[in-house]
Write an enzyme that holds these catalytic residues in place. Sequence first.
Site, mmCIF file in Angstrom:
data_model
loop_
_atom_site.group_PDB
_atom_site.id
_atom_site.type_symbol
_atom_site.label_atom_id
_atom_site.label_comp_id
_atom_site.label_asym_id
_atom_site.label_seq_id
_atom_site.Cartn_x
_atom_site.Cartn_y
_atom_site.Cartn_z
ATOM 1 N N SER A 163 -10.400 -0.866 7.314
ATOM 2 C CA SER A 163 -9.858 -0.772 5.581
ATOM 3 C C SER A 163 -8.904 -1.964 5.236
ATOM 4 O O SER A 163 -8.378 -2.041 4.227
ATOM 5 C CB SER A 163 -9.069 0.636 5.610
ATOM 6 O OG SER A 163 -9.432 1.688 5.656
ATOM 7 N N LYS B 157 0.999 -1.101 -0.008
ATOM 8 C CA LYS B 157 0.194 0.057 -0.085
ATOM 9 C C LYS B 157 0.898 1.206 -0.206
ATOM 10 O O LYS B 157 2.158 1.247 0.922
ATOM 11 C CB LYS B 157 -0.741 0.028 1.149
ATOM 12 C CG LYS B 157 -1.945 1.055 1.339
ATOM 13 C CD LYS B 157 -2.771 1.030 2.591
ATOM 14 C CE LYS B 157 -3.988 1.703 2.694
ATOM 15 N NZ LYS B 157 -4.944 1.476 3.883
ATOM 16 N N SER C 43 -9.969 1.462 3.006
ATOM 17 C CA SER C 43 -8.870 2.258 1.925
ATOM 18 C C SER C 43 -7.837 1.420 1.336
ATOM 19 O O SER C 43 -7.079 2.266 0.426
ATOM 20 C CB SER C 43 -8.340 3.636 2.943
ATOM 21 O OG SER C 43 -7.270 2.781 3.718
#
Length: 471
Positions: A178, A81, A154
Amino acid sequence: MAEAPHYLELIELAARLEAREISALEVTRAQLDRIDALDHELGSYVHVMPETAIAEAKAADAEIANGQYRGPLHGVPIALKDLFWTKGIPTAAGTTLHRDFRPGEDATVTRRIRDAGGVVLGKLQLTEGAYSDHHPLVTPPRNPWNRNYWPGISSSGSAVATAAGLCFGSLGSDTGGSIRWPCAANGLTGLKPSWGRVSRHGTFELAATLDHIGPIGRSAVDAGVLLGVIAGHDPNDPTSLLNPVPDYLAAAARDVRGLRIGVDAAWNGEDVDVATRHVLADAIDAFRALGAHTVNVRFPDVEPAIADWTPNCAVEAAVAHEATYPVRKNEYGPILGSLLEAGRALSGLDYQKILLRRLALRGQVTALFETIDLLLIPVHPFAPLTLAMIRTLGEQPDLIAKLQRYTCPFDMTGHPTITLPGGASADGLPIAFQLVAAHLDEATLVRAGAAFQRVTSWHRRHPSLTSRRQH
């Protein structure tokens, strides 16, 4: 039917790499080719790192050939990420504000992936600052199962890339759900560890006491492998815990006979749709058949925690962004900007009341785990959401509360959870459920998840993808 090579579980690929049936270099090149062919439509990657990935793959092959095998991540292509610092590589955290930031060092989790011999393919897209919406100038990743459906937030890029066979596992973060929402939306296994189990050094902060870093994979075993690599104390993060890291692979090999699985029938049924209830019932049946026992429990009232999560996050986010907000306010998207405004406006008295309610809930949940080993709950109370429905969230606070009902309470308490695919909607979209464990008992989550996945095949369903790129 044999698994397509790009859909192998991480642990399956690891066995082939160790046996030298396949090389890290050929696997990495195949992954880079697949990213090039498919990701223009999926948008999961922010930065692909072909040069360093090829170099890391060659080094892994040389070490494995010389008998210097580092473990099950050695030579395996992984992606991160774009929240985790990667030395010399732009790390923007889903913002335009930081698009030119090139860290001078790796985040602790990045370094640990590399120290284990993992091949870092690139950085994955996320919502702005890891909050609830992508920056208006960022194109969100698209769900590989159906582009009209939500990919989750997210850690959206992390889940999309893993589900689409564009990496063999990824790292994400979870502040309100998330890791769990994207894993549910994309048919993956995600592990939100206990708060403090994994170092946050070199990670863009959203809300310090709510942020959890964890793995996204194709199976509970894969999640255990990744967590085993990144977990453990880090002197650079004094909030990381000193507790020893268990052998999660050994835990995955154990059965679940005698485990006590708590079920709150009222909480699991309240406004929960039929498809999700079927997934929960099937999971309960599977665990009973494996020798676990179900225990009727009453979970504490989570409504205060759901109401408190946004202001709690807002205050901590305002602190995290103090150097750039409001001085560079015009570079923020409206959703994250409004959160920061709310955080700056909340009184110290109100924030302290939130912290006291959090402590009370944490104590109640900790006490519950004196009577059970695991808690079985939904990820959210409805089948997969369309993008059209997600676009109305801002006008439907009740829907937001329902989305958070089974996720944010465990960010507030810091207890670990694992998300497991457990069924499919009428349209063939994945539906998942969660298991929650006592503080620092991720080993039992991996153990139970692996046992469930030995007798079910939901985690082996994959989206059908073909490139429409014209050569």
